[in-house]
Design an enzyme around this catalytic site. Structure first.
Site, PDB file in Angstrom:
ATOM      1  N   ASP A  87       0.840  -1.201   0.000  1.00  0.00           N
ATOM      2  CA  ASP A  87       0.000   0.000   0.000  1.00  0.00           C
ATOM      3  C   ASP A  87       0.877   1.255   0.000  1.00  0.00           C
ATOM      4  O   ASP A  87       2.046   1.209   0.396  1.00  0.00           O
ATOM      5  CB  ASP A  87      -0.900   0.028   1.243  1.00  0.00           C
ATOM      6  CG  ASP A  87      -1.856  -1.166   1.262  1.00  0.00           C
ATOM      7  OD1 ASP A  87      -2.130  -1.708   0.186  1.00  0.00           O
ATOM      8  OD2 ASP A  87      -2.285  -1.529   2.366  1.00  0.00           O
TER       9      ASP A  87
HETATM   10  N1  URA Z   1      -1.306  -5.931   3.951  1.00  0.00           N
HETATM   11  C1  URA Z   1      -1.806  -4.672   3.881  1.00  0.00           C
HETATM   12  O1  URA Z   1      -2.861  -4.376   4.423  1.00  0.00           O
HETATM   13  N2  URA Z   1      -1.097  -3.756   3.207  1.00  0.00           N
HETATM   14  C2  URA Z   1       0.094  -4.021   2.615  1.00  0.00           C
HETATM   15  O2  URA Z   1       0.709  -3.121   2.028  1.00  0.00           O
HETATM   16  C3  URA Z   1       0.598  -5.327   2.703  1.00  0.00           C
HETATM   17  C4  URA Z   1      -0.121  -6.273   3.378  1.00  0.00           C
END
Ligand code: URA
Length: 233
Positions: A104
């Site tokens: 993310d």
């Molecule tokens: N899980 C999430 O919620 N975000 C990420 O970036 C990776 C795993």
């Protein structure tokens, strides 16, 4: 056998025009002999190509590690936002690079960037069970319900998650091991317990751990050994 200009363009930052110039300036040698034309055919596995005395190492694919900072999206291009490819050294810009898996925008840590689709598929496929390790901080205290739930398979709106490991490392902190990578997975898993993820950092993949000396935003080539470790569990 392939045209030498095509090989050099694929392996370096030089354009076809640059290669012509280099050849005209007698800076390109094949097996120690100056070449006079940029379209001659060579065997890239056997012939030794040098440019300005430096041997050209032929790499079919490239594998980079990035310590991803916050604020960058896991995409190859975007009209408004910065992408993880903006952090790749320019010398690799002639390759068709992409991030192997997504983090993310606000997640930090270990990210692999490559031009090898098969490798990417292999390390991401849940069938291969390659572990992904994350350090996580949430807004409420971690508890044993979460540990049990993660182990038994949290049920999200897109189905049940594979068994995951949650180790509690502090009041609000933990370490999560996943073998799959769904959209916002960790955030949604904690969401099932009324918790909000405050910080998320990927610190490992397979048997490989994010090196301490790789600063935030830094990107470099992986060694053979590191690459091997990523593929192992
Ligand atoms: N899980 C999430 O919620 N975000 C990420 O970036 C990776 C795993």
């Amino acid at each position: 056998m392939d045209r030498i200009d095509k090989i050099i363009v694929a392996q370096t930052k030089y354009s076809r025009k640059d290669v012509k110039k280099l050849v005209n300036q007698k800076r390109v040698l094949v097996n120690g002999e100056i070449i006079l034309k940029s379209d001659i055919k060579v065997d890239s596995e056997k012939d030794k190509i040098t440019i300005d005395g430096l041997e050209l190492t032929i790499k079919k694919h490239i594998y980079l590690i990035l310590n991803k900072p916050k604020g960058y999206i896991s995409a190859t291009e975007d009209r408004t936002m910065q992408t993880v490819l903006d952090l790749v050294p320019k010398e690799h810009s002639h390759r068709d690079l992409f991030p192997a898996g997504r983090l993310d925008k606000d997640t930090t840590g270990l990210m692999i960037i490559t031009d090898d689709g098969e490798f990417s598929h292999n390390i991401l496929s849940p069938k291969k069970h390659i572990k992904k390790l994350y350090n996580v901080t949430i807004d409420i205290p971690m508890n044993e319900d979460m540990v049990d739930g993660f182990k038994n398979g949290v049920v999200l709106n897109d189905g049940e998650c594979k068994s995951a490991i949650l180790e509690i490392t502090g009041t609000n902190t933990g370490r999560v091991t996943l073998t799959e990578g769904r959209y916002h997975q960790i955030k949604r898993m904690f969401g099932c317990y009324g918790a909000k993820v405050i910080e998320l950092q990927r610190i490992g993949m397979g048997n490989f751990t994010l090196p301490d000396n790789l600063k935030m935003g830094e990107c470099r080539e992986l060694t053979e050994e590191e690459l091997k470790n990523i593929k192992e569990n």
